[in-house]
Motif scaffolding. Structure first.
Motif, mmCIF file in Angstrom:
data_model
loop_
_atom_site.group_PDB
_atom_site.id
_atom_site.type_symbol
_atom_site.label_atom_id
_atom_site.label_comp_id
_atom_site.label_asym_id
_atom_site.label_seq_id
_atom_site.Cartn_x
_atom_site.Cartn_y
_atom_site.Cartn_z
ATOM 1 N N ASN A 1 0.848 -1.193 0.000
ATOM 2 C CA ASN A 1 0.000 0.000 0.000
ATOM 3 C C ASN A 1 0.879 1.237 0.000
ATOM 4 O OD1 ASN A 1 -2.945 -1.044 0.659
ATOM 5 N ND2 ASN A 1 -1.530 -2.182 1.972
ATOM 6 N N SER B 1 -2.380 1.320 10.798
ATOM 7 C CA SER B 1 -3.135 1.002 9.591
ATOM 8 C C SER B 1 -3.225 2.222 8.683
ATOM 9 C CB SER B 1 -4.545 0.538 9.949
ATOM 10 O OG SER B 1 -5.305 1.623 10.469
ATOM 11 N N ARG B 2 -3.610 1.982 7.453
ATOM 12 C CA ARG B 2 -3.752 3.070 6.494
ATOM 13 C C ARG B 2 -4.781 4.083 6.986
ATOM 14 N NH1 ARG B 2 -5.241 1.515 0.405
ATOM 15 N NH2 ARG B 2 -6.913 0.449 1.517
ATOM 16 N N ASP B 3 -5.922 3.596 7.477
ATOM 17 C CA ASP B 3 -6.979 4.513 7.930
ATOM 18 C C ASP B 3 -6.509 5.360 9.101
ATOM 19 O OD1 ASP B 3 -8.622 3.516 5.983
ATOM 20 O OD2 ASP B 3 -9.679 2.118 7.312
ATOM 21 N N GLU B 4 -5.754 4.768 10.006
ATOM 22 C CA GLU B 4 -5.245 5.528 11.156
ATOM 23 C C GLU B 4 -4.307 6.635 10.693
ATOM 24 O OE1 GLU B 4 -5.210 2.049 14.621
ATOM 25 O OE2 GLU B 4 -3.456 2.354 13.348
ATOM 26 N N VAL C 1 -4.186 8.121 7.694
ATOM 27 C CA VAL C 1 -4.941 9.148 6.961
ATOM 28 C C VAL C 1 -5.658 10.070 7.938
ATOM 29 C CG1 VAL C 1 -6.903 9.519 5.421
ATOM 30 C CG2 VAL C 1 -5.229 7.757 4.885
ATOM 31 N N LYS C 2 -6.293 9.472 8.948
ATOM 32 C CA LYS C 2 -7.020 10.265 9.940
ATOM 33 C C LYS C 2 -6.079 11.203 10.702
ATOM 34 C CE LYS C 2 -10.098 9.716 13.920
ATOM 35 N NZ LYS C 2 -10.756 8.723 14.832
ATOM 36 N N THR D 1 -3.385 5.853 -1.687
ATOM 37 C CA THR D 1 -4.205 6.883 -1.050
ATOM 38 C C THR D 1 -3.458 8.211 -1.118
ATOM 39 O OG1 THR D 1 -5.083 5.244 0.496
ATOM 40 C CG2 THR D 1 -5.397 7.567 1.055
#
Length: 894
Positions: A684, A739-742, A744-745, A712
């Motif tokens: 990723n 994680s990717r979401d963490e 990005v946030k 992303t």
């Protein structure tokens, strides 16, 4: 007529809506008779037959022309017109009319649809309110009624309205119950049909596989012989067509089972090395035939044994690899496998299949997993296939609880990424090893048997004589003694007095199938083969058969059609070693070095990338593995890569002579190439760009990311080293397995905590780059004004104007910027500058130490792209304001 009306209402062939329309309209006509009779005006008796005729005609025409909504609307209009007449002539509130008008609301609810229902509901309410209002304020409009008559009319209306409404509701419930029974009956029929369809597909698969087995087996015997080139070519064409037909049968069978929900995932223990060996042996020849390089990259730390559905994992990977070989004309096909521990006894495994083929257009990527859908049909019309493979792959991966994604750049290849979580059976690492080849017959090569075992005795059990002949011929060169049995009963008779070293048994046989025969064999009184290994050699290629046969006690499973090489390998694996003499070719054969490579290379889980304008020291980029996509600098001499081809000092000197120097972000194609390259190193990618309203870099990267599911793009909201701070935070989180979401946030949250302010010495460069107008630039020169540029909501704005000499202005800028030391995260500071001498930089450092000392200070020279816009003498103090994220992650910069 009434009987015919009832028959229509109970007829299931007529739509439910039409039947309900007929029922409600009939009840409304009955109600209308009572309503008009309530009114004691002679006019009502004249209106009654006309109204009934109108309703009858409207209902009949609407049913005939299939416009029930329009017919119902016409009837409601009549009811709304009649209601005021009956209301005022029937005693108003003291008559029985209000109760009857409830039926009008019911009629609207049941018969009308869409906006008309709401409109008529509103009209009905308004009309009711108006009638009550007029009756209250103008009682003379209402025909008087005695109290006794009022009570009688009201009681009669309540009873009759309640009775008719009850009939309506009871009948409606009856209709819905009947419809529900019919639905259940149809559902049962559909399930039975699905079962019949599955049985058909399974039977079809078995019946077709049997003759294909004969075709492929006898065709292989032709290829083994000394034949002419023309005959060999014809035989190879037959072989290819047979395998294509076999693939089609498998795909249709699997799709049918997935569709009906019969496909089950069976998790078993399996050896990872063996799995990859089999995959390599099935794919590398195809790749070599097309002149492609086949690479295998496996994480050596992968556990040697895992628990998962080995059959389905193999099916997914082989399907993806076959697809890659099929659509690649030149270059390479790569299978990369990487794992990461996610629990005490669990790992997450990434399987990546990458090719250098033609790729997929961006607009076609959303449809790539659709069944029977072949993207770019015109270009791919000469490539064999049904379009089922990728659809089956996606559904199998989802059934196993995994994820699949595709990254592709048109004409530059594709990468399919499958993620699965599996339990660890053995902690022993797979390591690096060399695989021996499976004994296969290669096109154009002379067949050589892999072993000889003249002392071995093998029994083949099959109800099809052609299958028995094929097995005998395929094993003939091994000199194994072969007996055959055409039924389970015959098998048991033979094993009563003859010992066999191996038994090959069909499954689907009449009277006694293979499983029943095996159980009888193991418990046969006085039998000589109770402990002999038995291999299921069958055309029954349904879902999960390998696990079924293993559970029933078979020693192995070989689906038909079978090649001579696999048949020899299977028999060789279970024959007693003392009976076998390996041939020279079998003992020395290895897959060539150009094919079999278990490389040490492994992809990281997540990589953070950014643009060259992030202005970070090389040491930090290396430490956190941050990859850079360069901006461009356009001059009269051409276009140069930021930093690598043109340094900031060289550019400023060039521009000081009055010549051109303009920064330009990478275009969409540049980003696509960059992302494609990085996805060979990571599963990723998170790419952080300059503020989206300052540069087109964000939009270009966002557009390029549409070609990849694993890329992303985030707008940092800043530029230069303040953008670099976001990049460092993200890279540190990635290093700590966030994680990717963490990530990005967190990056989005950090935008408001980063201090991003630059002070400009001369506005000439900003004027040339279009950041400010010529008039402002002249005014700044005349009044010795130095703008302070800040980033807010991804926009670059002038926060203030400082007046005076630059050294005086520097002091004021540093004091204001560091005015609140308690709110500053003092762990790291970037002093990012363009075209400043050592003396000025030392002066700035001294001022910083006076107002707010930092633990770590970086003197960072701005990139060429940044310097071309701000000009020499400009600098900024870039740091973080205090917040939870900065406290948590700043430790990573120590």
């Amino acid at each position: 007529m009434f009987r015919k009306w009832l028959e229509i209402i109970f007829d299931h062939k007529i739509s439910l809506r039409e039947r309900m329309f007929r029922l409600v309209t009939g009840i409304s006509m009955v109600a209308l008779v009572f309503i008009l009779v309530l009114g004691r005006s002679g006019v009502n008796l004249f209106i009654l037959p006309l109204s009934l005729a109108y309703i009858y005609i409207a209902a009949k025409i609407s049913i005939k022309k299939e416009c029930i909504n329009a017919g119902a609307a016409a009837i409601v209009v009549l009811l709304l017109l009649l209601y005021p007449v009956v209301f005022f002539t029937g005693g108003g509130l003291y008559g029985g009319v209000p109760e009857w008008f409830v039926l009008c609301f019911i009629y609207i609810s049941i018969t009308l649809e869409g906006r008309r229902k709401g409109v008529f509901f509103l009209l009905c309410i308004v009309e009711t309110v108006i009638c009550y209002y007029l009756a209250y304020h103008y009682p003379d409009l209402v025909m008087p009624n005695t109290m006794a008559q009022a009570y009688f009319d009201s009681a009669r209306s309540v009873i009759l309205v309640g009775f008719l409404t009850s009939i309506l509701l009871l009948f409606q419930n009856y209709l819905y119950e009947e419809e529900n029974k019919l639905t259940k009956s149809q559902k049962k029929e559909i399930e039975e049909l699905n079962q019949a369809e599955n049985h058909f597909f399974s039977s079809m698969s078995h019946e077709i596989r049997t003759p294909i087995n004969t075709i492929i087996g006898l065709n292989e015997m032709i290829l083994r012989g000394d034949i002419s080139d023309e005959v060999a070519e014809n035989a190879r064409n037959i072989q290819g067509a047979s395998k294509m037909l076999l693939t089609l049968i498998n795909d249709i069978l699997d799709l049918s089972k997935i569709k009906s929900g019969k496909m089950e995932i069976v998790n078993v223990s399996y050896e990872t090395g063996e799995l990859f060996s089999e995959i390599v042996n099935m794919i590398w020849i195809k790749a070599r035939e097309k002149g492609l390089e086949f690479r295998l990259q496996v994480d050596p730390s992968m556990p040697s044994m895992l628990c998962g559905d080995e059959v389905r994992i193999k099916q997914v990977l082989i399907n993806l690899l076959n697809n890659a070989v099929k659509y690649t004309k030149e270059g390479s096909v790569t299978l990369s496998v990487r794992c990461e521990r996610v629990g005490v006894n669990q790992v997450r495994v990434w399987y990546s299949v990458e090719d250098t083929g033609q790729g997929v257009k961006k607009e076609n990527i959303p449809y790539i997993f659709d069944a029977f859908k072949r993207v770019d049909e015109k270009k791919n019309r000469h490539i064999e296939g049904t379009g089922l493979g990728l659809s089956i792959v996606k559904q199998l991966v989802e059934l196993m609880g995994g994820e699949i994604s595709v990254n592709s750049v048109y004409m530059n290849g594709s990468t399919f990424l499958v993620t699965l979580e599996q339990d660890i059976i053995s902690e022993r690492e797979l390591g690096t090893f060399t695989l021996t080849s499976r004994m296969k017959v290669h096109e154009g090569e002379q067949y050589r048997h892999s072993f000889e075992a003249p002392g071995a005795h093998v029994l083949v059990v099959d109800d099809n004589e052609m299958n028995l002949m094929v097995v005998r011929k395929l094993l003939s060169d091994t000199k194994v003694q072969i007996d055959t049995a055409s039924s389970g009963a015959e098998c048991l008779r033979l094993t009563q007095y003859q010992h066999y070293d191996c038994i090959l048994m069909d499954h689907l046989m009449p009277e006694m199938d293979g499983i029943e025969c095996l159980h009888a064999l193991h418990s046969q009184p006085g039998g000589l083969c109770q402990d002999v290994p038995v291999i299921a050699l069958t055309a029954n290629a349904g879902s999960d058969n390998q696990q079924i046969y293993r559970k029933e006690g078979f020693s192995g499973y070989l689906p038909k059609p079978i090649s001579g090489a696999l048949l020899e390998a299977a028999v060789l694996s279970i024959l007693p070693k003392e009976l076998v003499a390996l041939s020279e070719t079998a003992s020395q054969s290895e897959i060539g070095k150009d094919v079999l490579i278990f490389e040490q290379a492994k992809r990281i889980s997540l990589m953070v990338t950014t643009d060259s304008v992030c202005d970070l020291p090389e040491s930090l980029k290396r430490e956190f593995g941050i990859s850079i996509c360069p901006y461009y600098i356009c001059t009269e001499q051409g276009r140069f890569l930021d930093e690598s081809e043109l340094m900031a000092d060289e550019l400023l000197a060039h521009m000081a002579e009055g010549r051109k120097g303009v920064s330009q972000p990478p275009d969409v194609q540049d980003y696509e190439r960059f992302f494609a390259q990085k996805l060979t190193e990571a599963q990723n990618v998170i790419h952080i760009t300059m503020a989206k309203h300052v540069s087109d870099g964000y939009q270009n990267a966002l557009e390029a990311a549409k070609s990849f599911e694993n890329v992303t793009v985030i707008d940092s909201g800043h530029l230069s080293s303040s953008m670099g701070l976001s990049v460092l935070y993200a890279a540190h989180m990635a290093e700590n397995h966030a994680s990717r979401d963490e990530i990005v946030k967190t990056v989005k949250k950090l935008r408001r905590y980063i201090s991003s302010a630059f002070i400009i010495d001369s506005t000439h460069m900003m004027c040339k780059s279009g950041q400010i107008s010529k008039r402002v630039q002249v005014m700044c020169d005349a009044l010795l004004l130095h703008p302070v540029i800040v980033l807010r909501k991804s926009r670059m704005t002038v926060s203030s104007m400082e007046m005076g000499s630059f050294y005086h202005v520097i002091k004021g800028y540093v004091r204001k910027t560091l005015a609140n030391p308690r709110g500053i995260d003092r762990r790291i500071l970037f002093i990012t500058y363009a075209g400043m001498d050592e003396e000025s930089l030392q002066y700035i450092q001294e001022l910083v130490r006076q107002y707010c000392p930092f633990e770590r200070v970086y003197l960072q020279k701005a990139s060429s792209a940044i310097a071309s816009n701000c000009g020499p003498g400009s600098f900024g103090l870039l740091f973080m304001r205090r917040n939870e994220a900065s406290i948590s992650y700043s430790e990573g910069y120590r």
